[in-house]
Design a protein around this motif. Sequence first.
Motif, short mmCIF file in Angstrom:
data_model
loop_
_atom_site.label_atom_id
_atom_site.label_comp_id
_atom_site.label_asym_id
_atom_site.label_seq_id
_atom_site.Cartn_x
_atom_site.Cartn_y
_atom_site.Cartn_z
N GLN A 88 0.82 -1.21 0.00
CA GLN A 88 0.00 0.00 0.00
C GLN A 88 0.86 1.26 0.00
N SER A 92 5.23 24.74 8.18
CA SER A 92 4.44 24.84 9.40
C SER A 92 5.41 24.79 10.57
N GLY A 112 5.02 24.56 13.70
CA GLY A 112 4.73 23.50 14.66
C GLY A 112 5.26 22.16 14.19
N ARG A 140 11.79 14.65 16.75
CA ARG A 140 11.94 13.27 16.29
C ARG A 140 13.37 12.99 15.83
N LEU A 161 -3.09 11.75 5.74
CA LEU A 161 -4.51 11.87 6.06
C LEU A 161 -5.37 12.02 4.82
N MET A 221 -5.99 15.35 2.85
CA MET A 221 -4.69 16.01 2.69
C MET A 221 -3.95 15.11 1.72
N SER A 241 -0.37 26.16 17.51
CA SER A 241 0.01 26.10 16.09
C SER A 241 -1.23 25.85 15.27
N ALA A 274 -1.47 25.15 11.97
CA ALA A 274 -1.33 24.02 11.05
C ALA A 274 -1.46 22.69 11.79
N PHE A 275 -0.76 22.59 12.92
CA PHE A 275 -0.84 21.35 13.69
C PHE A 275 -2.24 21.13 14.24
N LEU A 321 -4.44 19.75 11.49
CA LEU A 321 -4.06 18.36 11.26
C LEU A 321 -4.68 17.46 12.33
N MET A 336 -8.41 17.06 11.89
CA MET A 336 -8.75 16.13 10.80
C MET A 336 -8.52 14.67 11.24
N ALA A 337 -7.37 14.41 11.84
CA ALA A 337 -7.06 13.04 12.24
C ALA A 337 -8.08 12.55 13.26
N GLN A 339 -11.38 11.82 11.56
CA GLN A 339 -11.33 10.59 10.77
C GLN A 339 -11.32 9.36 11.65
N TYR A 381 -2.22 21.58 21.93
CA TYR A 381 -0.86 21.58 21.40
C TYR A 381 -0.16 22.81 21.94
N MET A 408 0.04 17.90 23.78
CA MET A 408 1.23 17.60 23.03
C MET A 408 2.13 18.83 23.12
N LYS A 409 3.30 18.65 23.75
CA LYS A 409 4.25 19.77 23.90
C LYS A 409 5.46 19.48 23.05
N ASP A 466 2.34 12.60 20.49
CA ASP A 466 1.91 13.00 19.16
C ASP A 466 0.40 13.14 19.17
N TYR A 467 -0.16 13.59 18.04
CA TYR A 467 -1.61 13.81 18.06
C TYR A 467 -2.37 12.49 18.13
N LEU A 477 -5.23 -1.11 8.16
CA LEU A 477 -4.87 -1.26 6.75
C LEU A 477 -6.09 -1.47 5.87
N GLN A 478 -6.00 -0.95 4.65
CA GLN A 478 -7.01 -1.28 3.65
C GLN A 478 -6.95 -2.78 3.41
#
Lengths: 729, 729
Positions: free
Chosen positions: A187, A320, A322, A330, A430, A433, B174, B176-177, B180, B183-184, B187, B225, B252-253, B292-293, B430-431
């Motif tokens: 995938q 971005s 952030g 990471r 995502l 996106m 943030s 942008a974060f 994101l 959205m996550a 979903q 965040y 999330m820091k 993480d998110y 997974l799909q």
Amino acid sequence: MKNENVSYRSLDPLFYPRSVAVLGASKNPNKLGYIQVKALLDGNYDGAILPINPKETEIAGLKCYSTLSDVPGPIDLAIFCVSASQVLQSIEDCGKKKVKAAIIFASGYSETGVEGARQQEMIVDTARKYGIRLIGPNCVGLVNTLNGLVGTFSPAVMSHPLNDQRAVGYVSQSGAFGILTYMAAAQNGLTFNYFVSVGNEMDTEFADVVEYMIHDPKTKVISGYLEGAKNPAKLRQLAKEALNKNKPIVVMKTGRSSAGSRAAASHTGSLAGSDQIYDAFFKQTGIVRANDYEEIISFSKLFLSGKLPTGRNTVIITSSGGRGINEADRCEASGLKIIPLRNETKEKIKEALPSFASAANPVDLTAAAAVTNPELFIAPLKALLEDQEIDNLIFTEFPMFWRDDHPLLQEFIQKCKESDKFVLVTTFPLQGMSIPKGTSEMEKNGIPVIPGNLNPIGALAKLVEYSEKYRKNQINEAQAGQKYPVLKGSKPNLQQLLKPGVTLSEFESSEILELYHIPTSQKALARTAKEAVLHAKSIGFPVVMKIDSQDIPHKTEANAIRLNLQNEQDVVDAYADILSSGKMYNPDAVINGVSVQEMLPKGTEVIVGVTKDPVFGPVIMFGLGGIFVETFKDISFRVAPLTRQDAAEMMEEIKGKAILKGVRGQAPADLETLIDVLLKVSDLISDADGGIEEIDINPLIVYENGLKAADALIITSHSSLEKTEAGRR
Amino acid sequence: MKNENVSYRSLDPLFYPRSVAVLGASKNPNKLGYIQVKALLDGNYDGAILPINPKETEIAGLKCYSTLSDVPGPIDLAIFCVSASQVLQSIEDCGKKKVKAAIIFASGYSETGVEGARQQEMIVDTARKYGIRLIGPNCVGLVNTLNGLVGTFSPAVMSHPLNDQRAVGYVSQSGAFGILTYMAAAQNGLTFNYFVSVGNEMDTEFADVVEYMIHDPKTKVISGYLEGAKNPAKLRQLAKEALNKNKPIVVMKTGRSSAGSRAAASHTGSLAGSDQIYDAFFKQTGIVRANDYEEIISFSKLFLSGKLPTGRNTVIITSSGGRGINEADRCEASGLKIIPLRNETKEKIKEALPSFASAANPVDLTAAAAVTNPELFIAPLKALLEDQEIDNLIFTEFPMFWRDDHPLLQEFIQKCKESDKFVLVTTFPLQGMSIPKGTSEMEKNGIPVIPGNLNPIGALAKLVEYSEKYRKNQINEAQAGQKYPVLKGSKPNLQQLLKPGVTLSEFESSEILELYHIPTSQKALARTAKEAVLHAKSIGFPVVMKIDSQDIPHKTEANAIRLNLQNEQDVVDAYADILSSGKMYNPDAVINGVSVQEMLPKGTEVIVGVTKDPVFGPVIMFGLGGIFVETFKDISFRVAPLTRQDAAEMMEEIKGKAILKGVRGQAPADLETLIDVLLKVSDLISDADGGIEEIDINPLIVYENGLKAADALIITSHSSLEKTEAGRR
């Protein structure tokens, strides 16, 4: 018995058979025997498919034969879709038909206990009699996506279209995990060329498949899932060959936790060594350890891009802020270095960016800027590619409006291609996106584009480690003549000293160390107080006195050790004290006497040890002495035998390495001589040929020049059987 | 100036306005002013939407007004879709119209430098004059999914259908974060009830939004965040309120790495403290730190299931051995315990499983068994639920054939509901490996089903930590009367002793410690060798002698310290030596004399320190002395003031805690008295009210009963301004 000398070429009929017989083929679409025939057909297998079933004449449009012997031509591979009870007879049939290899899915063998293991042994013996190579049992099979050989009942392969990228092989000790990894890879743009589920490994083992792939020119990366290494010595030798060929082996090894190890042992019946030893083994051999299947996929994609990173210095380019910070976190957690940019580079970037963007690292192009002004991606790139300090560039986002034919994209690609810096683009996976346009064009040109959920940063850090190991190996290969000389001359004397199955006294242990030129403190055995005084005078005050008895290995615990004795009276008193403490501690102990030793001056106390791991055999340990090893477990391991590089890495790995180099005004320890001691211990272990169970040189006192063992303990192996077992590894 | 006393209720018009004006509304579908109007319409906002544009009469079917003052009724909220240059005038207009709140997207303010910051300050001043609450600038806005208030130009909200689960609020530094994460989460079945991007936080800060959510009954979890805490004292107090209410704050820091911190500082202009202090702050306050998110989403879902885990003991139930081992590894890495099963439980499981399944932990049902025999999921479940040792059950797979109305599913759910054990089901995302049937039925009944890529195991471990903190807090609340008594009586004397802006001598520092009943070694200042001898006799031999000079804080470095002086002659010699060493080291030093001190007996050496963090103010440090703090950095931190629990956790946190408890035959250290010292230092810092910059009690020698400071150093703050700044925190 396994024949270790069988050539990897004998696995050819498993990977590239010209004809495949399906035993137990069926017309019933719910049966394994139908699913398997259909999989070969749908996979467009490029050889002959030969269904075998006495009750049918045709299956899925193919001619069906009653028995193997009815098939007119030769058969390379047989896939067993029969029940466990029929397997043994079928192997006999295969033998008579001169079938070269077989895949056996059935379970109920060594994984279930003694009776199953006996059944399995009979199958293997029969196969060996006829020279048949086997995969399984208790496996999901073997797939070759280059010739359409779908030798599995799993629908995973057929439900995923084949990607162009097919240069990564995969071998798994878990069928379920293997299938999962296959799917996830497929995938994400990566179809394994070979997929092998080795099951119980009754004949073909994990290492055998690795060996096959090392020699296979179509495989550029060897990946796998490991629960327990069955033949670590072979794996070590293969890893060396793979490193010489720059063909990375990337393995997900589970059972990190004590609990995980327990489960691994009962799951595949394989003996899982402690995870720390596995870690040491992987570091030592250059095998890349992946934390999860995502890292296998990312690592493979990064490697296939064709560049090896030149170092750890990394710059992040983001739109971005952030996300940039998060990716920087990471990177540093993975061991990549987020370096501050040089002023010169900063100035070049600043010129090209709007005032509110950031020319630090991460370089923040800002969202607005990146959307309205794609040039912003190019100018900083140029500046960064010109900076010699930088090894890696990570773009955490990518202009959504770039298409394959966008001139800026072409410029971007061209610049990256001309540079030796590693460029990685990460994307968000995502929905909503979508993957930006232009990524396929980038990937075609050697710029890997990897979604963030596949942990591309962790994978990049591992690729950096791999390249370091690869480069070191190249240098070592070039200097191959300069290896540490093995003291083989000592061997005859050694065998006499190694009485089997005992804990040698400190005297005896020291004698063996001295044989290998490892200095130990001057000592003499006293059987009377008077003798002790004479020894002390000859050695020189102050002295140390210790009980000498094989039955009292823990002298401190027995209160049978006295330090810093200054004069004759001290020695006389200590002699009596030590004997009475020893007798009180263990009234049945055979006491040889009291050992009088020189009192060593202060230095850095370290411990050098050897233990026997059930998987890897003798393992050498190094650490700082005393409280550091006890409380902080600040130790490092390597599997014997050691190379000089191994020994050097052992010192580098401990957290307290600063202490070795001298802190609080103390002199640095003589590291070169310390490395020699580790190599000498490694030689000793090799020469003992399984005869040594454990060694403790604790403390070994290291000075600015030279060192001396203040105490030593060697435990020998119990029997010759044990020696052979260990020697075999 | 920020008005700290503004009630959180003043944010109501931002979250629940009855009418919203869109300044700069537009007919052009590519313009922000159109997108914003459309978002409110499409979001079904439940109040009046009022487009403002002097050139239009109608936008998207809504009446458009020329100016704010043309609107007949009151306006609660204004959304600014105007350029930065128009913002200040628009705020004036809002003030005149008595608009209560505004959202400002525009960027180019404090994030760009001094001029931008000045502009921003003018906007805030104007808003304060009229009592207008602001969000932004440089933000993506505010969304309330409960009333349809989509106050953002981001398409993310409208492109994702609303889930039923809407009890988690989210606030982000943030944009942008934030999007994101929104959205996550959406979903994965979780729509935030409130989404707030605070941007430059010119008025409404991160902590203000947290405060609003704490008081909001529709919010059960507060998530966010964070790049840098602007008001840690407020956040700490809010965290306490949230903990009392059992309303977790999960954050999330970023900026863990040094490089990340650098970027954070330049990104939002917020002052990011070192990550270690943030970690201490989060532990101390019970704020859950997400890596993480994904962990934010998983943690929220786990908490919303309604149960709090009772402990760390965890059992994994799998139908793939490999996956079980892997999940066991993850559990142990996260701090969950994979316990061996009791024989009684094992026997019950064995009875129900086929021979080749494993009744260890992980319980391996085997793939074949799980597919053909769904009862296999029930019998082990019963046995495990009956075992009192177990806290958590993790099912790594789930029967694919179970449907909502399957009787076994109903039985499974019923059993889990009746138990206080935490049950988690993880799936593959997974799909081609679709989410199994029956999961919605499970989730409805409080059994969370979470895909493996959202790190549910890490989130479960964090929920366990949260529940431990929550339960401890409940106990502490019940015992609220038993706090450590604050020694406020010392304060007047303290202020006299704290000369500003100096490094106090050991004498002066010790005097302050003694004022807080922290014992220090007996000492007396000698100005002549004769005096030194007299002091030594009075203290009793052996003694220690040290130079006493504010200009020589590092006495060892200056070779101006002598230990273990046994007699008068030693003292006389040492006096001369020390003076000459001191003068040689720093010829300009003002030397008060030589301090004669008791030679403390051996004990466990620790260090207690205070440093001032730019974000958090005074921070207290604890560690083992000497090489442990220097080489291993084995230290723990807490932000002042400390609770008794904080102090106890500081001892627990260091790696060498075994040394405190006594190793190698040494007596355990008096931990209770050590905790008292930490609390006394905390009191001292509070009383000093910003007047102390740093404290070093090093070494503090701890005995089996009691302890004594062998050396101490206090550095005071330079000016009263500094004091006020620090006191304000």
